[in-house]
Write a protein that holds these residues in place. Sequence first.
Motif, PDB file in Angstrom:
ATOM      1  N   PHE A  87      -4.931   3.499  12.288  1.00 58.72           N
ATOM      2  CA  PHE A  87      -4.861   3.537  10.837  1.00 58.72           C
ATOM      3  C   PHE A  87      -4.871   4.951  10.263  1.00 58.72           C
ATOM      4  CE2 PHE A  87      -6.820  -0.725  11.640  1.00 58.72           C
ATOM      5  CZ  PHE A  87      -5.653  -1.436  11.392  1.00 58.72           C
ATOM      6  N   ASP A  88      -5.604   5.870  10.873  1.00 59.28           N
ATOM      7  CA  ASP A  88      -5.595   7.246  10.379  1.00 59.28           C
ATOM      8  C   ASP A  88      -4.210   7.880  10.550  1.00 59.28           C
ATOM      9  OD1 ASP A  88      -8.269   7.201   9.566  1.00 59.28           O
ATOM     10  OD2 ASP A  88      -8.982   7.813  11.547  1.00 59.28           O
ATOM     11  N   ASP A  89      -3.586   7.631  11.693  1.00 60.42           N
ATOM     12  CA  ASP A  89      -2.223   8.129  11.915  1.00 60.42           C
ATOM     13  C   ASP A  89      -1.246   7.469  10.944  1.00 60.42           C
ATOM     14  OD1 ASP A  89      -3.069   9.783  13.974  1.00 60.42           O
ATOM     15  OD2 ASP A  89      -2.568   8.341  15.544  1.00 60.42           O
ATOM     16  N   ALA A  90      -1.457   6.189  10.684  1.00 62.45           N
ATOM     17  CA  ALA A  90      -0.584   5.471   9.745  1.00 62.45           C
ATOM     18  C   ALA A  90      -0.694   6.077   8.350  1.00 62.45           C
ATOM     19  CB  ALA A  90      -0.932   3.985   9.719  1.00 62.45           C
ATOM     20  N   ILE A  91      -1.917   6.345   7.910  1.00 61.82           N
ATOM     21  CA  ILE A  91      -2.112   6.927   6.576  1.00 61.82           C
ATOM     22  C   ILE A  91      -1.435   8.285   6.484  1.00 61.82           C
ATOM     23  CG2 ILE A  91      -3.854   7.942   5.043  1.00 61.82           C
ATOM     24  CD1 ILE A  91      -5.686   5.553   5.868  1.00 61.82           C
ATOM     25  N   TYR A 116       2.632  -0.781   2.480  1.00 62.40           N
ATOM     26  CA  TYR A 116       1.973  -0.657   3.777  1.00 62.40           C
ATOM     27  C   TYR A 116       0.832   0.362   3.741  1.00 62.40           C
ATOM     28  CZ  TYR A 116       3.651  -3.717   7.399  1.00 62.40           C
ATOM     29  OH  TYR A 116       3.849  -4.807   8.189  1.00 62.40           O
ATOM     30  N   LEU A 117       0.978   1.368   2.914  1.00 61.56           N
ATOM     31  CA  LEU A 117      -0.128   2.315   2.754  1.00 61.56           C
ATOM     32  C   LEU A 117      -1.331   1.591   2.146  1.00 61.56           C
ATOM     33  CD1 LEU A 117      -1.042   5.197   3.173  1.00 61.56           C
ATOM     34  CD2 LEU A 117       0.106   5.832   1.064  1.00 61.56           C
ATOM     35  N   GLY A 118      -1.072   0.703   1.194  1.00 56.58           N
ATOM     36  CA  GLY A 118      -2.145  -0.119   0.635  1.00 56.58           C
ATOM     37  C   GLY A 118      -2.784  -1.019   1.682  1.00 56.58           C
TER      38      GLY A 118
END
Length: 166
Positions: A87-91, A116-118
Amino acid sequence: MRLIFLCIFFIHAIGFSQNNTKQDAEKMDSIDYYFQLANFNKKNNNFKNAIENIQKAIVYSEINEDMQKKADAYSFLGTLYFNIRKFDDAIETFRKCTDLYKNLPPTSNKAYSYYYLGLTYIEKEDYLNAEHYFNEAESIYNEIDINNAKELLKLQKAKVYLANNE
């Protein structure tokens, strides 16, 4: 003699213009090629190869200065990270993506990235940021008039509301 010179000149000019067009097509095809490979690998749950291929698409989009495809590639990469629960990489990736999209016209991919950020912020239990990005997505969906997505956003916003009131 003049006629021969003109013929050689035109043949030479046509040959170079086709060569440049072919090179441009190869550059653009590389981006799409790596997108397709990444998508294929994602569908086969081979996320490592999907990530490698979409990163190559990002490199080619940078070389070609194609900001739309670069933003789309970052969006795809963000969803890959989301799917493998990084999730940190995704953000971080979605933020790069949304920064690029700010200078581009509204599209469903742009709204999808905010959406998707939400979702990613919901997974991190940061409901304030989740709501903010859902509002951004909703604004874009309203602007481009995609009704199906609006309903899904309402569901996610309801989840945020419930989580905030527990």
